[in-house]
Design a protein around this motif. Structure first.
Motif, PDB file in Angstrom:
ATOM      1  N   HIS A 187     -73.852 -61.230  44.630  1.00 42.57           N
ATOM      2  CA  HIS A 187     -73.013 -60.141  45.150  1.00 42.57           C
ATOM      3  C   HIS A 187     -72.675 -60.393  46.617  1.00 42.57           C
ATOM      4  CE1 HIS A 187     -73.620 -58.084  41.400  1.00 42.57           C
ATOM      5  NE2 HIS A 187     -74.912 -58.065  41.574  1.00 42.57           N
ATOM      6  N   ASN A 188     -72.284 -61.620  46.893  1.00 47.00           N
ATOM      7  CA  ASN A 188     -71.962 -62.062  48.248  1.00 47.00           C
ATOM      8  C   ASN A 188     -70.444 -62.037  48.408  1.00 47.00           C
ATOM      9  OD1 ASN A 188     -71.363 -63.605  50.547  1.00 47.00           O
ATOM     10  ND2 ASN A 188     -73.145 -64.915  50.281  1.00 47.00           N
ATOM     11  N   PRO A 189     -69.896 -61.237  49.314  1.00 42.65           N
ATOM     12  CA  PRO A 189     -68.433 -61.140  49.431  1.00 42.65           C
ATOM     13  C   PRO A 189     -67.757 -62.453  49.817  1.00 42.65           C
ATOM     14  CG  PRO A 189     -69.521 -59.997  51.237  1.00 42.65           C
ATOM     15  CD  PRO A 189     -70.587 -60.328  50.249  1.00 42.65           C
ATOM     16  N   ALA A 190     -68.486 -63.359  50.473  1.00 37.37           N
ATOM     17  CA  ALA A 190     -67.891 -64.654  50.815  1.00 37.37           C
ATOM     18  C   ALA A 190     -67.601 -65.472  49.569  1.00 37.37           C
ATOM     19  CB  ALA A 190     -68.800 -65.435  51.746  1.00 37.37           C
ATOM     20  N   TYR A 191     -68.332 -65.222  48.488  1.00 39.11           N
ATOM     21  CA  TYR A 191     -68.059 -65.862  47.206  1.00 39.11           C
ATOM     22  C   TYR A 191     -67.121 -65.010  46.348  1.00 39.11           C
ATOM     23  CZ  TYR A 191     -72.369 -68.429  48.390  1.00 39.11           C
ATOM     24  OH  TYR A 191     -73.341 -69.181  49.011  1.00 39.11           O
ATOM     25  N   ASP A 192     -67.375 -63.711  46.341  1.00 36.68           N
ATOM     26  CA  ASP A 192     -66.669 -62.850  45.393  1.00 36.68           C
ATOM     27  C   ASP A 192     -65.223 -62.571  45.791  1.00 36.68           C
ATOM     28  OD1 ASP A 192     -68.888 -62.789  43.849  1.00 36.68           O
ATOM     29  OD2 ASP A 192     -69.481 -60.743  44.312  1.00 36.68           O
ATOM     30  N   ASP A 205     -68.115 -56.600  40.880  1.00 34.37           N
ATOM     31  CA  ASP A 205     -68.811 -55.372  41.252  1.00 34.37           C
ATOM     32  C   ASP A 205     -68.511 -55.057  42.722  1.00 34.37           C
ATOM     33  OD1 ASP A 205     -70.527 -53.293  41.784  1.00 34.37           O
ATOM     34  OD2 ASP A 205     -72.271 -54.202  40.818  1.00 34.37           O
ATOM     35  N   THR A 206     -67.444 -54.310  42.960  1.00 32.70           N
ATOM     36  CA  THR A 206     -67.039 -54.016  44.343  1.00 32.70           C
ATOM     37  C   THR A 206     -68.015 -53.068  45.034  1.00 32.70           C
ATOM     38  OG1 THR A 206     -65.540 -52.307  43.499  1.00 32.70           O
ATOM     39  CG2 THR A 206     -64.599 -54.473  43.935  1.00 32.70           C
ATOM     40  N   ASP A 207     -68.731 -52.237  44.272  1.00 30.60           N
ATOM     41  CA  ASP A 207     -69.738 -51.365  44.890  1.00 30.60           C
ATOM     42  C   ASP A 207     -70.854 -52.206  45.503  1.00 30.60           C
ATOM     43  OD1 ASP A 207     -68.385 -49.073  44.172  1.00 30.60           O
ATOM     44  OD2 ASP A 207     -69.516 -48.780  42.317  1.00 30.60           O
ATOM     45  N   ALA A 208     -71.230 -53.285  44.825  1.00 35.01           N
ATOM     46  CA  ALA A 208     -72.262 -54.167  45.359  1.00 35.01           C
ATOM     47  C   ALA A 208     -71.773 -54.869  46.627  1.00 35.01           C
ATOM     48  CB  ALA A 208     -72.669 -55.192  44.308  1.00 35.01           C
ATOM     49  N   LEU A 209     -70.482 -55.203  46.672  1.00 31.84           N
ATOM     50  CA  LEU A 209     -69.933 -55.832  47.877  1.00 31.84           C
ATOM     51  C   LEU A 209     -69.944 -54.845  49.047  1.00 31.84           C
ATOM     52  CD1 LEU A 209     -66.887 -57.915  46.577  1.00 31.84           C
ATOM     53  CD2 LEU A 209     -69.306 -58.519  46.690  1.00 31.84           C
ATOM     54  N   SER A 210     -69.593 -53.598  48.774  1.00 33.35           N
ATOM     55  CA  SER A 210     -69.626 -52.584  49.827  1.00 33.35           C
ATOM     56  C   SER A 210     -71.044 -52.415  50.358  1.00 33.35           C
ATOM     57  CB  SER A 210     -69.109 -51.248  49.293  1.00 33.35           C
ATOM     58  OG  SER A 210     -67.764 -51.345  48.901  1.00 33.35           O
TER      59      SER A 210
END
Length: 300
Positions: A187-192, A205-210
């Protein structure tokens, strides 16, 4: 005097090509002189790799340990698993150089690699990593070099963004999805975020990114972090015996590090006792400004 970093790996080369692409996109109209230097840099580096048999050569005339993209390396014991990621890397370098320079040479070289089966190799990461992990007595999560997640992100992202052939683009998307088992669980935004841009039809899972952005540590000063005394965090044993936390720890509960660490690793981390060490803030700034630029993160 001159300081020379030896034995450069594909890590640096991949990041250089990504930086040259975006620098060209942003600067070609506002600073044509600087853009010309970017074009020349891309051409010089790509020429070096191609002219030396798809290898980065050291000052002693021998290839570096981890910057090899040729079939001889791919067919070796060490290169068999690397072949899938390294194929994506080299194809991405050529696509970037073709885009920046507009020269036919790189179009022809790219097609040559397609004919040699490089595109097909980009699909085989999971199968080869799984088999290699079993041979090593572990599984993918414990045997992975976690820095490869970022290399895969950059390579497949660039390939999918620049490829105009829809059949090849879909092939690269499927190759990118082959990495889901390792980087999607972080759940790392640099990957996702790059994955969202490349495969918008897939769920993230955008909630996990937040939550990642809310919980990332405000300091980059390395300190000791102990998990062995965290009785509220149950552990599990991976195949091969390594311990992992049963869930992804929030970034502010995990040791200060770059992207190249297993965020589930259940062990004590030493740091900050004998010397002060400060890690780069790029793990936040890269993900944040990427999200802002592409409209995924809104300015409040």
């Amino acid at each position: 005097g001159l300081v020379y970093k030896g034995d450069t790996s594909s890590d640096e080369i991949t990041a250089h090509f990504m930086n040259m692409l975006f620098s060209h996109m942003f600067l070609q109209d506002v600073d044509p002189d600087l853009d010309e230097l970017i074009k020349q840099s891309a051409k010089n580096l790509m020429s070096h790799i191609v002219d030396n048999g798809y290898q980065l050569m050291e000052c002693n005339g021998k290839p570096t340990t981890w910057a090899k993209w040729n079939l001889d390396y791919f067919n070796s014991f060490m290169g068999w698993t690397d072949a899938c990621l390294n194929s994506a890397e080299l194809l991405a370098y050529l696509k970037v150089t073709e885009y920046i320079t507009g020269e036919q040479r790189w179009t022809d070289e790219y097609q040559k690699l397609i004919d040699m089966g490089y595109a097909d190799l980009t699909l085989k990461h999971y199968d080869r990593a799984y088999q290699t992990s079993l041979l090593e007595g572990g599984d993918i999560a414990t045997e992975l070099m976690y820095g490869d997640n970022m290399l895969a992100t950059c390579s497949y992202w660039l390939l999918i963004a620049l490829e105009e052939n829809e059949e090849l683009k879909e092939l690269y998307k499927n190759g990118y999805r082959g990495w889901n088992g390792t980087f999607r669980r972080e759940h790392n935004p640099a990957y996702d975020i790059p994955f969202m841009l490349s495969c918008p039809e897939d769920d993230i899972d955008t909630d996990a990114l937040s939550d990642w952005f809310r919980r990332v540590g405000v300091t980059r000063l390395v300190t000791s972090v102990g998990l062995s005394s965290r009785y509220d965090v149950p552990c599990r044993y991976r195949f091969g015996g390594e311990k992992e936390a049963s869930w992804r720890l929030a970034p502010d509960e995990f040791p200060i590090s770059k992207y190249d660490r297993n965020p589930y690793a259940y062990k004590d981390h030493e740091g900050g006792r004998d010397q002060y060490q400060v890690e780069s803030a790029y793990i936040y700034t890269f993900a944040y400004w990427l999200g802002r630029y592409y409209g995924i993160i809104e300015e409040e």
